[in-house]
Write a protein that holds these residues in place. Structure first.
Motif, PDB file in Angstrom:
ATOM      1  N   HIS A  87      31.782 -19.200   3.710  1.00 38.91           N
ATOM      2  CA  HIS A  87      32.087 -17.777   3.587  1.00 38.91           C
ATOM      3  C   HIS A  87      30.803 -17.021   3.945  1.00 38.91           C
ATOM      4  CE1 HIS A  87      33.034 -14.294   0.521  1.00 38.91           C
ATOM      5  NE2 HIS A  87      33.021 -13.874   1.771  1.00 38.91           N
ATOM      6  N   PHE A 105      28.745 -13.520   5.273  1.00 37.83           N
ATOM      7  CA  PHE A 105      28.929 -12.066   5.155  1.00 37.83           C
ATOM      8  C   PHE A 105      27.710 -11.310   5.659  1.00 37.83           C
ATOM      9  CE2 PHE A 105      26.091 -10.714   1.709  1.00 37.83           C
ATOM     10  CZ  PHE A 105      25.698 -11.939   1.199  1.00 37.83           C
ATOM     11  N   GLU A 159      30.461  -6.852   4.048  1.00 35.92           N
ATOM     12  CA  GLU A 159      30.043  -6.330   2.742  1.00 35.92           C
ATOM     13  C   GLU A 159      30.045  -4.795   2.742  1.00 35.92           C
ATOM     14  OE1 GLU A 159      26.007  -7.028   1.599  1.00 35.92           O
ATOM     15  OE2 GLU A 159      26.439  -6.827  -0.527  1.00 35.92           O
ATOM     16  N   ASN A 211      37.745 -11.053   5.096  1.00 35.64           N
ATOM     17  CA  ASN A 211      37.713 -10.496   3.745  1.00 35.64           C
ATOM     18  C   ASN A 211      37.196  -9.057   3.780  1.00 35.64           C
ATOM     19  OD1 ASN A 211      37.848 -10.500   0.897  1.00 35.64           O
ATOM     20  ND2 ASN A 211      35.667 -10.958   0.788  1.00 35.64           N
ATOM     21  N   THR A 264      32.759  -3.715  -2.469  1.00 32.48           N
ATOM     22  CA  THR A 264      31.564  -4.279  -3.102  1.00 32.48           C
ATOM     23  C   THR A 264      31.103  -3.476  -4.312  1.00 32.48           C
ATOM     24  OG1 THR A 264      30.946  -5.088  -0.936  1.00 32.48           O
ATOM     25  CG2 THR A 264      29.169  -4.951  -2.547  1.00 32.48           C
ATOM     26  N   HIS A 315      35.588  -5.040  -6.804  1.00 35.80           N
ATOM     27  CA  HIS A 315      34.797  -4.952  -8.043  1.00 35.80           C
ATOM     28  C   HIS A 315      35.371  -3.858  -8.930  1.00 35.80           C
ATOM     29  CE1 HIS A 315      31.616  -7.959  -7.668  1.00 35.80           C
ATOM     30  NE2 HIS A 315      31.926  -7.903  -6.371  1.00 35.80           N
TER      31      HIS A 315
HETATM   32  O1  KIV Z   1      31.120  -7.884  -3.471  1.00 31.27           O
HETATM   33  C1  KIV Z   1      30.900  -8.353  -2.346  1.00 31.27           C
HETATM   34  O2  KIV Z   1      30.878  -7.662  -1.326  1.00 31.27           O
HETATM   35  C2  KIV Z   1      30.650  -9.783  -2.260  1.00 31.27           C
HETATM   36  C3  KIV Z   1      30.606 -10.337  -0.881  1.00 31.27           C
HETATM   37  C4  KIV Z   1      29.543 -11.347  -0.738  1.00 31.27           C
HETATM   38  C5  KIV Z   1      31.968 -10.842  -0.508  1.00 31.27           C
HETATM   39  O3  KIV Z   1      30.571 -10.463  -3.259  1.00 31.27           O
END
Ligand code: KIV
Ligand code: ZN
Length: 511
Positions: free
Chosen positions: A97, A99, A141, A167, A171, A204
């Motif tokens: 994965h 990013f 991200e 994805n 964040t 989040h």
């Molecule tokens: O919150 C976020 O963007 C992450 C990425 C590394 C997927 O944890």
């Protein structure tokens, strides 16, 4: 496959970014095995480049997991991707994965890169990752604050480069459900070849909407959700797996999707993660909180007795409540103990550790007639923590409390191989015990959290105590369990002091 929802669990990676929630390799393997039993499709086992400890823990998970895909996170850097690729090498099914941030604020201030540099780095990252596995996931991200035109351009390019999962992370937990769903829909409509990849969402919980945002993305085409057990994660946490899974299952009329989660394993998994990380589950937490199926009001109780569905939309047994089995008792011998450990997926390799854990079990069985699976997990955790961190050890504790008198505690403990004794008074027995310990250790740490939970029900249940300490910006959690909560508290305090004292420190690479 159109109606399948992929559950990507990141408890061992994003979850571990919660303050003090660092896990040892053995703990990560134990959680990973339980996640596999739960039926998660992808286990993000860590961030291989973060530290040698993370690398080894991912490798240990990769060796122990048979069905779920094991994944490592990697920044879009060749060295990170190389470490990620090597760490997942032993897995049957492996994913990298990778990013890179795509928002203006991150590109300018954190990466100090121009958008065209970010674009070419993203393509290279996917190409590097493909040399280790075909299963490559790419994340943009801070997608939530990224320019949509740029996101379309980046996603188009990484799909062409060979990424199989795209994805879209919120964040910073900034979005709201309607907007997040719209963003997913727009991306799927506008990115060329969007039907050739799985669209994923990672939200989040800063505004308390991680689950709602994830579900809105699902309604708009996402077929993978990134989530954690108990919603653990960076800052306010990630979307909680149990809520996502139960929402999709309970409202199949709306979502029309199936996950492969064995929902009866939800509560045992939640308990295990809470025991290991020292993050208690709030009683009113949906699905896994102690009150999630408790009815207090008389009208509700009456309704449920007459017809359960008047006030209950899910069955407690379906998510694993009441599934805690009486495992063993006072008369159980070494073989019974060993076979229960193996049924729980706990493998203790060294004879010495097994003997020490068995001794703990016998001591507990003398105090408590029925030993449950949760008790066994707590015993094993305690033994491993004590073996891994052994600067301080509790030898004995005497407390006195009487109404109208000042409580005091007398403690005997080992510090750096020598026995020390101290007594202290306090506002209660726990306070006195902590003061007595502190007068020996002189840690000068700050107590951030003290919490007590019962591991099983009944007054003979073990109390499970979490103590969170901070010193010099470092935060650690210590756990202790015992049928006597003052002793459990002293054990938890000493466990936190041991972690604070340990040289080993996680070195989180900057995300
Ligand atoms: O919150 C976020 O963007 C992450 C990425 C590394 C997927 O944890
Ligand atoms: Zn995250």
């Amino acid at each position: 496959m159109k109606n399948k929802l992929i559950i990507f669990d990141t408890t061992l990676r994003d979850g571990e970014q919660s303050p003090g929630a660092s896990m040892t390799q053995e703990e990560k393997v134990r959680i990973a095995k339980q996640l596999e039993k739960l039926g998660v499709n992808v286990i993000e086992a860590g961030f291989a480049a973060a530290s040698p400890g993370d690398f080894e823990a991912i490798m240990a998970v990769a060796k122990n997991i048979k069905k779920s895909t094991v994944c490592s996170l990697a920044r879009a850097l060749e060295s990170d991707i190389q470490k990620a690729g090597m760490s997942i090498e032993p897995a049957n099914n492996k994913r990298i994965h990778t990013f890179i941030a795509t928002s203006k604020i991150h590109m300018e201030n954190k990466l100090r890169m121009k958008p065209d540099q970010v674009l070419s780095q993203a393509i290279k990252a996917v190409e590097w990752a493909l040399s280790y596995t075909e299963d490559v996931e790419f994340s943009a991200e801070d997608a939530v604050r990224s320019d949509i035109e740029f996101l379309v351009e980046v996603f188009d390019a990484v799909i062409k480069a060979g990424a199989k999962t795209i994805n879209v992370p919120d964040t910073v937990g900034y979005s709201i459900p309607f907007i997040w769903g719209q963003r997913m829909k727009t991306l799927i409509e506008r990115v060329p070849n969007s039907d050739k990849v799985i669209w994923s969402t990672h939200c989040h919980n800063d505004l308390g909407m991680a689950v709602a945002n994830s579900l809105s993305a699902v309604l708009n085409g996402a077929r993978q959700v990134e989530c954690t057990i108990n919603g653990l994660g960076e800052r306010a946490g990630n979307a909680s797996l149990e809520e996502i899974v139960m929402a999709v299952k309970t409202r199949k009329d709306i979502f029309g999707l199936e996950s492969q989660i064995n929902t009866k394993q939800i509560v045992p998994t939640s308990r295990l993660v809470s025991t290991i990380t020292g993050y208690p589950v709030q009683p009113n937490k949906a699905v896994v909180g102690a009150n999630a199926f408790a009815h207090e009001s008389g009208i509700h109780q009456d309704g449920v007795l007459k017809h359960r569905e008047t006030y209950e939309i899910m069955l407690a047994q379906d998510v694993g409540w009441g599934a805690n089995k009486i495992s063993l008792g006072k008369l159980s011998g070494r073989n019974a103990f060993k076979s229960r450990l193996s049924e729980l997926g706990i493998e203790i390799e060294s004879e010495e550790t097994f003997n020490a854990t068995f001794d703990r079990f016998k001591l507990l069985a003398d105090k408590k007639s029925e030993i449950f699976d949760e008790d066994i997990h707590a015993l094993v955790s305690e033994e491993y923590v004590e073996e891994s961190y052994d600067s301080y050890k509790l030898v004995g504790l005497k407390t006195a409390s009487e109404s109208g008198k000042i409580p005091f505690s007398e403690i005997e403990m080992i510090m750096d191989g020598k026995s020390h004794k101290s007594t202290a008074e306090g506002s209660g027995s726990v306070d006195a015990a902590f003061k007595a310990i502190e007068s020996i250790v002189k840690s000068q740490s700050e107590l951030l959290l003290f919490s007590v939970n019962n591991i099983t029900s009944g007054t003979d249940s073990q109390g499970e105590v979490t103590v969170r300490l901070s010193r010099g910006g470092r935060i650690v959690n210590g756990q202790g369990s015992d049928t006597d909560i003052v002793i459990a508290s002293a054990k938890a305090y000493i466990s936190a002091l041991n972690k604070l004292h340990a040289k080993y420190e996680r070195t989180h690479a900057q995300l």
